[in-house]
Design a protein around this motif. Structure first.
Motif, PDB file in Angstrom:
ATOM      1  N   GLU A  64       0.833  -1.198   0.000  1.00  0.00           N
ATOM      2  CA  GLU A  64       0.000   0.000   0.000  1.00  0.00           C
ATOM      3  C   GLU A  64       0.868   1.249   0.000  1.00  0.00           C
ATOM      4  N   ARG A  67       2.681   1.780  -3.550  1.00  0.00           N
ATOM      5  CA  ARG A  67       1.883   2.158  -4.717  1.00  0.00           C
ATOM      6  C   ARG A  67       1.222   3.527  -4.544  1.00  0.00           C
ATOM      7  N   THR A  68       1.536   4.212  -3.424  1.00  0.00           N
ATOM      8  CA  THR A  68       0.974   5.526  -3.155  1.00  0.00           C
ATOM      9  C   THR A  68       2.077   6.568  -3.212  1.00  0.00           C
ATOM     10  N   GLU A  72       1.692  10.210   2.206  1.00  0.00           N
ATOM     11  CA  GLU A  72       0.381  10.039   2.836  1.00  0.00           C
ATOM     12  C   GLU A  72       0.150   8.620   3.362  1.00  0.00           C
ATOM     13  N   ALA A  73       0.548   7.606   2.585  1.00  0.00           N
ATOM     14  CA  ALA A  73       0.302   6.227   3.017  1.00  0.00           C
ATOM     15  C   ALA A  73       1.128   5.875   4.244  1.00  0.00           C
TER      16      ALA A  73
END
Length: 245
Positions: A64, A67-68, A72-73
């Motif tokens: 996660e 891929r961000t 923010e992730a």
């Protein structure tokens, strides 16, 4: 799939994020919400925290993060972990962690803030954070192992077994995997048989005499994860981990 809450005198919160229970940011917050709900129910006298699948918890969902774009992730995951660990710690009734298979990273955070840990005979505990370019949950590991071993585990990422923790007294019981949930419930039933008001005050009083503020200590650790990410070290380590898999 996700976080399941079964309410009752003994509430059960079950983590289920196949294939390895690596929780996305939303999953950590859902876990915190389930624990808050269980603890707020006046009927609840104890909580069993368990998991489905191959292991108890593999920590955060690194995919996660990768891929961000942007931070923010990472920030969401760190806040989610902090919320979930605090929810275990602050739950007004005792939380019994039923740990099987691997307990990594954030899994150690959950087990280390639980009041009691029951483990299967195949359970292992480790903080692979250094290999992932991050830091955190040494606060919680320090509640499970002696100080020098905690440092060794952080620096080397080596695991320890449930039997080793049982010798330290931080795992209450080691049982075959098939009997893990039942063993956790047996302890929960002993607690649930006590006066519920006394048990809730006991949990509050024990938190009050802790020598370390686990919530503040963990957030201090997380600050170094932010620092490593700003240098690009964290991102490179996470990407290397995914490519090696």
């Amino acid at each position: 799939m996700g976080i399941d809450l079964h309410r009752g005198a003994i509430a059960e919160v079950v983590v289920d994020f196949p294939p390895v229970n690596a929780l996305p940011a939303a999953g950590w917050h859902a876990l915190a919400d389930a624990l808050h709900t269980a603890g707020a129910d006046p009927r609840t006298r104890a909580v069993v925290l368990a998991a489905e699948g191959r292991g108890f918890c593999a920590g955060v969902d690194i995919k996660e993060m990768q891929r961000t774009a942007g931070p923010e992730a990472l920030l969401a995951a760190n806040r989610g972990c902090a919320a979930a660990f605090a929810a275990v710690y602050d739950c007004p009734v005792p939380v019994i962690a039923a740990v099987h298979g691997f307990c990594l990273g954030g899994g150690v955070g959950l087990a280390g803030t639980a009041d009691l840990v029951v483990a299967s005979d195949d359970a292992t505990f480790a903080l692979p954070e250094v290999d992932r370019g991050a830091l955190g949950a040494a606060t919680h590991l320090a509640r499970l192992v002696p100080h020098q071993l905690m440092r060794t585990m952080v620096y080397t990422c080596r695991p320890v077994t449930a039997w080793e923790l049982h010798r330290f007294g931080t795992v209450l019981e080691v049982v075959p995997a098939a009997g893990l949930r039942r063993a956790a419930w047996r302890v929960a039933e002993q607690i649930a048989a006590k006066d519920p008001l006394v048990i809730r005050r006991a949990k509050e009083s024990l938190n009050g005499i802790d020598p370390v503020d686990v919530k503040r200590s963990y957030r201090f650790e997380q600050g170094f994860t932010f620092e490593l990410d700003l240098t690009g070290t964290g991102d490179r380590a996470r990407q290397r981990f995914l490519e090696e898999r």
